[in-house]
Design a protein around this motif. Structure first.
Motif, PDB file in Angstrom:
ATOM      1  N   PHE A  41      55.180  92.823  63.192  1.00  0.00           N
ATOM      2  CA  PHE A  41      54.969  91.746  64.157  1.00  0.00           C
ATOM      3  C   PHE A  41      54.069  90.681  63.561  1.00  0.00           C
ATOM      4  N   LYS A  42      54.274  89.459  64.000  1.00  0.00           N
ATOM      5  CA  LYS A  42      53.449  88.358  63.522  1.00  0.00           C
ATOM      6  C   LYS A  42      52.931  87.525  64.702  1.00  0.00           C
ATOM      7  N   ILE A  43      51.743  86.989  64.510  1.00  0.00           N
ATOM      8  CA  ILE A  43      51.176  86.056  65.480  1.00  0.00           C
ATOM      9  C   ILE A  43      51.853  84.715  65.248  1.00  0.00           C
ATOM     10  N   VAL A  44      52.427  84.145  66.284  1.00  0.00           N
ATOM     11  CA  VAL A  44      53.129  82.869  66.125  1.00  0.00           C
ATOM     12  C   VAL A  44      52.353  81.697  66.733  1.00  0.00           C
ATOM     13  N   SER A  45      51.409  81.989  67.641  1.00  0.00           N
ATOM     14  CA  SER A  45      50.610  80.929  68.260  1.00  0.00           C
ATOM     15  C   SER A  45      49.304  81.502  68.768  1.00  0.00           C
ATOM     16  N   SER A  46      48.290  80.682  68.728  1.00  0.00           N
ATOM     17  CA  SER A  46      47.032  81.027  69.377  1.00  0.00           C
ATOM     18  C   SER A  46      47.193  80.773  70.871  1.00  0.00           C
ATOM     19  N   LEU A  47      46.384  81.443  71.703  1.00  0.00           N
ATOM     20  CA  LEU A  47      46.532  81.264  73.145  1.00  0.00           C
ATOM     21  C   LEU A  47      45.194  81.086  73.868  1.00  0.00           C
ATOM     22  N   TYR A  48      44.246  82.032  73.691  1.00  0.00           N
ATOM     23  CA  TYR A  48      43.035  82.002  74.524  1.00  0.00           C
ATOM     24  C   TYR A  48      41.809  82.509  73.781  1.00  0.00           C
ATOM     25  N   GLN A  49      40.680  81.870  74.068  1.00  0.00           N
ATOM     26  CA  GLN A  49      39.376  82.311  73.581  1.00  0.00           C
ATOM     27  C   GLN A  49      38.490  82.533  74.799  1.00  0.00           C
ATOM     28  N   LEU A  60      53.897  74.315  73.043  1.00  0.00           N
ATOM     29  CA  LEU A  60      52.678  75.030  73.427  1.00  0.00           C
ATOM     30  C   LEU A  60      51.434  74.278  72.962  1.00  0.00           C
ATOM     31  N   VAL A  61      51.467  73.784  71.727  1.00  0.00           N
ATOM     32  CA  VAL A  61      50.330  73.015  71.204  1.00  0.00           C
ATOM     33  C   VAL A  61      50.093  71.766  72.047  1.00  0.00           C
ATOM     34  N   LYS A  62      51.160  71.138  72.468  1.00  0.00           N
ATOM     35  CA  LYS A  62      51.031  69.941  73.311  1.00  0.00           C
ATOM     36  C   LYS A  62      50.310  70.285  74.617  1.00  0.00           C
ATOM     37  N   ALA A  63      50.655  71.438  75.193  1.00  0.00           N
ATOM     38  CA  ALA A  63      49.996  71.884  76.427  1.00  0.00           C
ATOM     39  C   ALA A  63      48.528  72.219  76.176  1.00  0.00           C
ATOM     40  N   GLN A  64      48.243  72.863  75.059  1.00  0.00           N
ATOM     41  CA  GLN A  64      46.866  73.233  74.738  1.00  0.00           C
ATOM     42  C   GLN A  64      45.988  72.002  74.529  1.00  0.00           C
ATOM     43  N   ARG A  65      46.545  70.985  73.905  1.00  0.00           N
ATOM     44  CA  ARG A  65      45.784  69.750  73.705  1.00  0.00           C
ATOM     45  C   ARG A  65      45.555  69.030  75.027  1.00  0.00           C
ATOM     46  N   ALA A 110      44.399  75.326  69.832  1.00  0.00           N
ATOM     47  CA  ALA A 110      45.771  75.027  69.421  1.00  0.00           C
ATOM     48  C   ALA A 110      46.091  75.580  68.045  1.00  0.00           C
ATOM     49  N   LYS A 111      45.071  75.978  67.308  1.00  0.00           N
ATOM     50  CA  LYS A 111      45.301  76.496  65.959  1.00  0.00           C
ATOM     51  C   LYS A 111      44.509  77.781  65.760  1.00  0.00           C
ATOM     52  N   LEU A 112      45.136  78.719  65.065  1.00  0.00           N
ATOM     53  CA  LEU A 112      44.475  79.983  64.782  1.00  0.00           C
ATOM     54  C   LEU A 112      43.325  79.795  63.792  1.00  0.00           C
ATOM     55  N   ASP A 113      42.284  80.544  64.009  1.00  0.00           N
ATOM     56  CA  ASP A 113      41.121  80.532  63.117  1.00  0.00           C
ATOM     57  C   ASP A 113      41.061  81.907  62.454  1.00  0.00           C
ATOM     58  N   LEU A 114      41.299  81.952  61.147  1.00  0.00           N
ATOM     59  CA  LEU A 114      41.326  83.240  60.434  1.00  0.00           C
ATOM     60  C   LEU A 114      39.997  83.965  60.498  1.00  0.00           C
ATOM     61  N   ALA A 115      38.896  83.206  60.542  1.00  0.00           N
ATOM     62  CA  ALA A 115      37.575  83.829  60.648  1.00  0.00           C
ATOM     63  C   ALA A 115      37.449  84.564  61.981  1.00  0.00           C
ATOM     64  N   GLU A 116      37.998  83.978  63.050  1.00  0.00           N
ATOM     65  CA  GLU A 116      37.950  84.625  64.354  1.00  0.00           C
ATOM     66  C   GLU A 116      38.884  85.840  64.401  1.00  0.00           C
ATOM     67  N   LEU A 117      40.022  85.740  63.723  1.00  0.00           N
ATOM     68  CA  LEU A 117      40.922  86.895  63.647  1.00  0.00           C
ATOM     69  C   LEU A 117      40.254  88.042  62.884  1.00  0.00           C
ATOM     70  N   GLN A 118      39.525  87.687  61.844  1.00  0.00           N
ATOM     71  CA  GLN A 118      38.809  88.703  61.073  1.00  0.00           C
ATOM     72  C   GLN A 118      37.772  89.409  61.939  1.00  0.00           C
ATOM     73  N   ARG A 119      37.141  88.635  62.807  1.00  0.00           N
ATOM     74  CA  ARG A 119      36.155  89.205  63.724  1.00  0.00           C
ATOM     75  C   ARG A 119      36.798  90.242  64.641  1.00  0.00           C
ATOM     76  N   VAL A 120      37.991  89.933  65.159  1.00  0.00           N
ATOM     77  CA  VAL A 120      38.706  90.891  66.004  1.00  0.00           C
ATOM     78  C   VAL A 120      39.065  92.133  65.193  1.00  0.00           C
ATOM     79  N   ALA A 121      39.548  91.928  63.970  1.00  0.00           N
ATOM     80  CA  ALA A 121      39.918  93.057  63.106  1.00  0.00           C
ATOM     81  C   ALA A 121      38.713  93.943  62.812  1.00  0.00           C
ATOM     82  N   ASP A 122      37.568  93.329  62.571  1.00  0.00           N
ATOM     83  CA  ASP A 122      36.338  94.096  62.295  1.00  0.00           C
ATOM     84  C   ASP A 122      35.922  94.911  63.512  1.00  0.00           C
ATOM     85  N   LEU A 123      36.036  94.331  64.703  1.00  0.00           N
ATOM     86  CA  LEU A 123      35.692  95.064  65.925  1.00  0.00           C
ATOM     87  C   LEU A 123      36.665  96.222  66.148  1.00  0.00           C
TER      88      LEU A 123
END
Length: 360
Positions: free
Chosen positions: A147-155, A287-292, A326-339
């Motif tokens: 599976f792959k992440i195709v879009s960011s959604l919520y923080q 989706l990006v248009k809606a997020q903006r 609207a855009k994924l942040d790899l540093a934030e994804l890493q934080r989730v992976a670490d948790l």
């Protein structure tokens, strides 16, 4: 003195003093005119160069996302979403007609959580689905599918997820949850990790409670009936329960190491992505248009929440909203992976770059 020197001296002696001065002035004026002309030419050259460099240095007008010449491979797609504040961008895009502009008909289908969506995506019953990143990393590690992440959604924001109990409950702290039934949308996903963190601070573990799977919208009724003792609840149901006097918050789940966590994104299988690149690109653009739009006007979320959560517009005014990057942040994804590793949901580091689809 040489002969040449003598001749020059004689010429000078014979020439009236007035002529010498005139010639000197003329020579000076000639030199001055030449200098002014040269300086003016240099200024012109420098100005032209500066203008050229300046134009090149100015940021160019951002181009609109390139649209393929061919329409999406699919005209209609089914998208799994959790009916909470997290999925708001999908509903904003629907309300504003952004998917239609891309040649897509998006049919949202309610899901209880990320884990429940996995078999539906794998079997093709869903084209895309909301996920939490910990679940996606775990699914890939277990080899259930790619599976792959195709879009960011919520923080998440403070107050957007919390452990709640019935307003009449004797439970006052997280330590009082020992041997109690606690509802989560799905087991072994991000919600369980957040619950584990709350319990850890109280000296407990997940083994000290009984986790019960319940969709968010069913938790309050289950609590009223005594089927569960507590619940990890998300907005807007948190605010709804509190304003109706049905619940009391025991502890905010998105604090300390979970503060401002990226909790939701959209996912698809590798196979689906490779077969439908134009469809995915169209979905991402809408989706990006809606997020903006939400970033510039958060009221858009409050406006659409009643349409899919059955919460009143008056109640949404007090809902705690996070943000919709609207855009994924790899540093934030890493934080989730670490948790996820810290709380034993993963046994090895997640391959973050391979987990994100192009344009995700």
């Amino acid at each position: 003195m040489t002969w040449l020197g003598e001749q020059l001296g004689r010429i000078a002696d014979d020439m009236p003093e007035r002529d010498l001065a005139a010639r000197a002035i003329e020579a000076h004026q000639r030199r001055r005119r030449n200098f002014v002309a040269l300086t003016a030419a240099a200024v012109v050259v420098i100005t032209v160069l500066a203008a050229t460099i300046g134009v090149r240095a100015l940021p160019t007008e951002p181009r609109a996302a390139a649209r393929p010449s061919s329409p999406p491979e699919l005209s209609t797609i089914t998208v799994g979403v959790v009916p909470s504040v997290e999925s708001a961008p999908v509903y904003v895009a629907l309300a504003k007609g952004y998917f239609k502009e891309e040649g897509l008909t998006v049919e949202p289908r309610g899901i209880t959580g990320a884990a429940a969506a996995v078999p539906q995506i794998a079997s093709g019953r869903l084209d895309l689905a909301q996920t939490d990143y910990a679940t996606l990393f775990r699914t890939n590690e277990l080899g259930v599918g790619e599976f792959k992440i195709v879009s960011s959604l919520y923080q998440a924001a403070p107050g957007s997820f919390a452990i709640v109990v019935n307003a009449k409950s004797k439970i006052r702290t997280a330590a009082d949850l020992k041997r109690k039934k606690v509802a989560v949308p799905n087991l072994a996903v991000l919600d369980s990790l957040a619950l584990a963190a709350v319990l850890k601070r109280a000296g407990l573990t997940l083994n000290d409670v009984v986790q019960v799977e319940k969709p968010y919208h069913e938790m309050l009724a289950a609590m009223d009936k005594g089927q569960i003792d507590a619940a990890l609840l998300a907005e807007p149901f948190l605010t709804s329960g509190r304003e109706k006097g049905r619940t009391r918050i025991v502890e905010d789940a998105m604090t300390q190491e979970f503060a401002n966590l990226y909790t939701a994104g959209m996912a698809a299988t590798d196979k689906w992505i490779s077969r439908h690149p134009r469809t995915l690109a169209a979905f991402q653009r809408a989706l990006v248009k809606a997020q903006r739009l939400i970033a510039s006007d958060p009221e858009q979320v409050r406006d659409v929440l009643p349409s899919y959560t059955k919460i009143s517009r008056a109640t949404t005014a007090n809902v705690a909203l996070g943000s919709y990057p609207a855009k994924l942040d790899l540093a934030e994804l890493q934080r989730v992976a670490d948790l996820a590793r810290a709380y034993k949901a993963l046994s090895r580091p997640a391959d973050l770059r391979n987990a994100v689809a192009k344009g995700g």
